[in-house]
Write a protein that holds these residues in place. Structure first.
Motif, PDB file in Angstrom:
ATOM      1  N   SER A  55      45.892  22.166  37.638  1.00 28.33           N
ATOM      2  CA  SER A  55      46.165  22.640  38.998  1.00 28.33           C
ATOM      3  C   SER A  55      46.256  24.161  39.044  1.00 28.33           C
ATOM      4  O   SER A  55      45.720  24.796  39.959  1.00 28.33           O
ATOM      5  CB  SER A  55      47.466  22.014  39.508  1.00 28.33           C
ATOM      6  OG  SER A  55      47.792  22.526  40.768  1.00 28.33           O
ATOM      7  N   ALA A  56      46.907  24.748  38.046  1.00 28.07           N
ATOM      8  CA  ALA A  56      47.027  26.210  38.001  1.00 28.07           C
ATOM      9  C   ALA A  56      45.658  26.858  37.800  1.00 28.07           C
ATOM     10  O   ALA A  56      45.357  27.891  38.408  1.00 28.07           O
ATOM     11  CB  ALA A  56      47.982  26.623  36.886  1.00 28.07           C
ATOM     12  N   ARG A  57      44.813  26.269  36.964  1.00 31.13           N
ATOM     13  CA  ARG A  57      43.462  26.807  36.753  1.00 31.13           C
ATOM     14  C   ARG A  57      42.644  26.737  38.035  1.00 31.13           C
ATOM     15  O   ARG A  57      41.934  27.680  38.393  1.00 31.13           O
ATOM     16  CB  ARG A  57      42.747  26.023  35.647  1.00 31.13           C
ATOM     17  CG  ARG A  57      43.042  26.532  34.278  1.00 31.13           C
ATOM     18  CD  ARG A  57      42.080  25.927  33.245  1.00 31.13           C
ATOM     19  NE  ARG A  57      42.821  25.726  32.022  1.00 31.13           N
ATOM     20  CZ  ARG A  57      43.200  24.568  31.525  1.00 31.13           C
ATOM     21  NH1 ARG A  57      42.856  23.456  32.115  1.00 31.13           N
ATOM     22  NH2 ARG A  57      43.901  24.496  30.410  1.00 31.13           N
ATOM     23  N   ILE A  58      42.740  25.629  38.733  1.00 25.19           N
ATOM     24  CA  ILE A  58      41.998  25.462  39.994  1.00 25.19           C
ATOM     25  C   ILE A  58      42.469  26.504  41.006  1.00 25.19           C
ATOM     26  O   ILE A  58      41.653  27.138  41.686  1.00 25.19           O
ATOM     27  CB  ILE A  58      42.156  24.031  40.536  1.00 25.19           C
ATOM     28  CG1 ILE A  58      41.386  23.050  39.642  1.00 25.19           C
ATOM     29  CG2 ILE A  58      41.691  23.928  41.977  1.00 25.19           C
ATOM     30  CD1 ILE A  58      41.656  21.593  39.938  1.00 25.19           C
ATOM     31  N   ARG A  62      40.336  29.499  42.697  1.00 29.97           N
ATOM     32  CA  ARG A  62      40.249  29.626  44.152  1.00 29.97           C
ATOM     33  C   ARG A  62      40.606  31.042  44.574  1.00 29.97           C
ATOM     34  O   ARG A  62      39.907  31.673  45.368  1.00 29.97           O
ATOM     35  CB  ARG A  62      41.184  28.629  44.845  1.00 29.97           C
ATOM     36  CG  ARG A  62      41.117  28.703  46.374  1.00 29.97           C
ATOM     37  CD  ARG A  62      42.299  28.004  47.034  1.00 29.97           C
ATOM     38  NE  ARG A  62      43.546  28.689  46.843  1.00 29.97           N
ATOM     39  CZ  ARG A  62      43.948  29.756  47.557  1.00 29.97           C
ATOM     40  NH1 ARG A  62      43.173  30.288  48.476  1.00 29.97           N
ATOM     41  NH2 ARG A  62      45.124  30.300  47.340  1.00 29.97           N
ATOM     42  N   ARG A  63      41.685  31.562  44.008  1.00 28.82           N
ATOM     43  CA  ARG A  63      42.119  32.914  44.355  1.00 28.82           C
ATOM     44  C   ARG A  63      41.089  33.955  43.920  1.00 28.82           C
ATOM     45  O   ARG A  63      40.799  34.896  44.652  1.00 28.82           O
ATOM     46  CB  ARG A  63      43.468  33.223  43.714  1.00 28.82           C
ATOM     47  CG  ARG A  63      44.607  32.475  44.371  1.00 28.82           C
ATOM     48  CD  ARG A  63      45.917  32.801  43.718  1.00 28.82           C
ATOM     49  NE  ARG A  63      47.006  32.129  44.404  1.00 28.82           N
ATOM     50  CZ  ARG A  63      48.275  32.405  44.220  1.00 28.82           C
ATOM     51  NH1 ARG A  63      48.625  33.332  43.366  1.00 28.82           N
ATOM     52  NH2 ARG A  63      49.195  31.766  44.889  1.00 28.82           N
ATOM     53  N   GLN A  64      40.533  33.792  42.724  1.00 31.73           N
ATOM     54  CA  GLN A  64      39.537  34.747  42.247  1.00 31.73           C
ATOM     55  C   GLN A  64      38.298  34.713  43.124  1.00 31.73           C
ATOM     56  O   GLN A  64      37.726  35.754  43.444  1.00 31.73           O
ATOM     57  CB  GLN A  64      39.180  34.466  40.785  1.00 31.73           C
ATOM     58  CG  GLN A  64      38.327  35.544  40.160  1.00 31.73           C
ATOM     59  CD  GLN A  64      39.016  36.891  40.140  1.00 31.73           C
ATOM     60  OE1 GLN A  64      40.132  37.019  39.688  1.00 31.73           O
ATOM     61  NE2 GLN A  64      38.345  37.908  40.665  1.00 31.73           N
ATOM     62  N   LYS A 166      48.198  31.970  51.170  1.00 28.72           N
ATOM     63  CA  LYS A 166      48.107  30.663  51.821  1.00 28.72           C
ATOM     64  C   LYS A 166      47.745  29.623  50.793  1.00 28.72           C
ATOM     65  O   LYS A 166      46.925  29.872  49.916  1.00 28.72           O
ATOM     66  CB  LYS A 166      47.078  30.691  52.942  1.00 28.72           C
ATOM     67  CG  LYS A 166      47.545  31.525  54.112  1.00 28.72           C
ATOM     68  CD  LYS A 166      46.547  31.505  55.214  1.00 28.72           C
ATOM     69  CE  LYS A 166      47.093  32.374  56.358  1.00 28.72           C
ATOM     70  NZ  LYS A 166      46.134  32.547  57.409  1.00 28.72           N
ATOM     71  N   SER A 167      48.335  28.467  50.926  1.00 27.45           N
ATOM     72  CA  SER A 167      48.007  27.389  49.978  1.00 27.45           C
ATOM     73  C   SER A 167      46.626  26.862  50.289  1.00 27.45           C
ATOM     74  O   SER A 167      46.036  27.138  51.311  1.00 27.45           O
ATOM     75  CB  SER A 167      49.048  26.280  50.073  1.00 27.45           C
ATOM     76  OG  SER A 167      49.024  25.721  51.379  1.00 27.45           O
TER      77      SER A 167
END
Length: 169
Positions: A55-58, A62-64, A166-167
């Protein structure tokens, strides 16, 4: 009584041995049960850790991707602003040429020497004003470029902040 005491002692020893055996058996079962629970808990925690890492990698990806898109958008906006600035500079240059021609044309040929002197003075004043106008226009162009760059950077920062905080949608 000797035989009775020996029987009693043997019976007591048998009871102690059976009691100790039952205790040992119960303890072994309890230990095995706790070890099974412990192993189950370890597996659960390992699965949870793996899921959390995924989940943290995803989320990181997403953020990158969001930041990369914001950067691309900002570069495109900067290119558009640079093209607009080039067009504005060209229009300004044409205007400078026209003003310089007007300034030169202020002084015309005349037979009157006073008129000729006034014409030269007017020509110099027009040239000074033309030069001042050109410098002011150049400075305005520089300020517009700086403003455009700051505005684009600020908007990119705002969009990046919104996308990062934002999530997942």
């Amino acid at each position: 009584m000797n035989g009775l005491a020996a029987r009693f002692l043997a019976f007591a020893m048998l009871e102690i041995t059976l009691g100790y055996g039952a205790y040992k058996f119960g303890r072994t079962l309890t230990d095995a049960e706790w070890q099974a629970r412990w192993a189950e808990q370890g597996e659960f925690q390992a699965r949870a850790r793996t899921a959390a890492e995924l989940s943290a990698r995803i989320e990181e990806q997403r953020r990158q991707a969001a930041i990369n898109q914001v950067g691309r958008d900002a570069r495109v906006q900067n290119q558009v602003a640079a093209i607009d600035a080039t067009g504005a500079n060209a229009a300004g240059e044409r205007l400078h040429v026209a003003v310089a021609k007007l300034a030169i044309g202020v002084g015309g040929c005349t037979a009157d020497t006073d008129a000729a002197r006034r014409s030269q003075t007017a020509t110099r004043a027009a040239m000074v004003l033309s030069n001042l106008f050109q410098r002011a226009d150049d400075r305005a162009g520089e300020l517009a470029k700086a403003y455009d760059a700051a505005r684009i950077a600020g908007q990119a920062c705002e969009v990046a902040f919104d996308r990062l905080t934002k999530s997942r949608s």
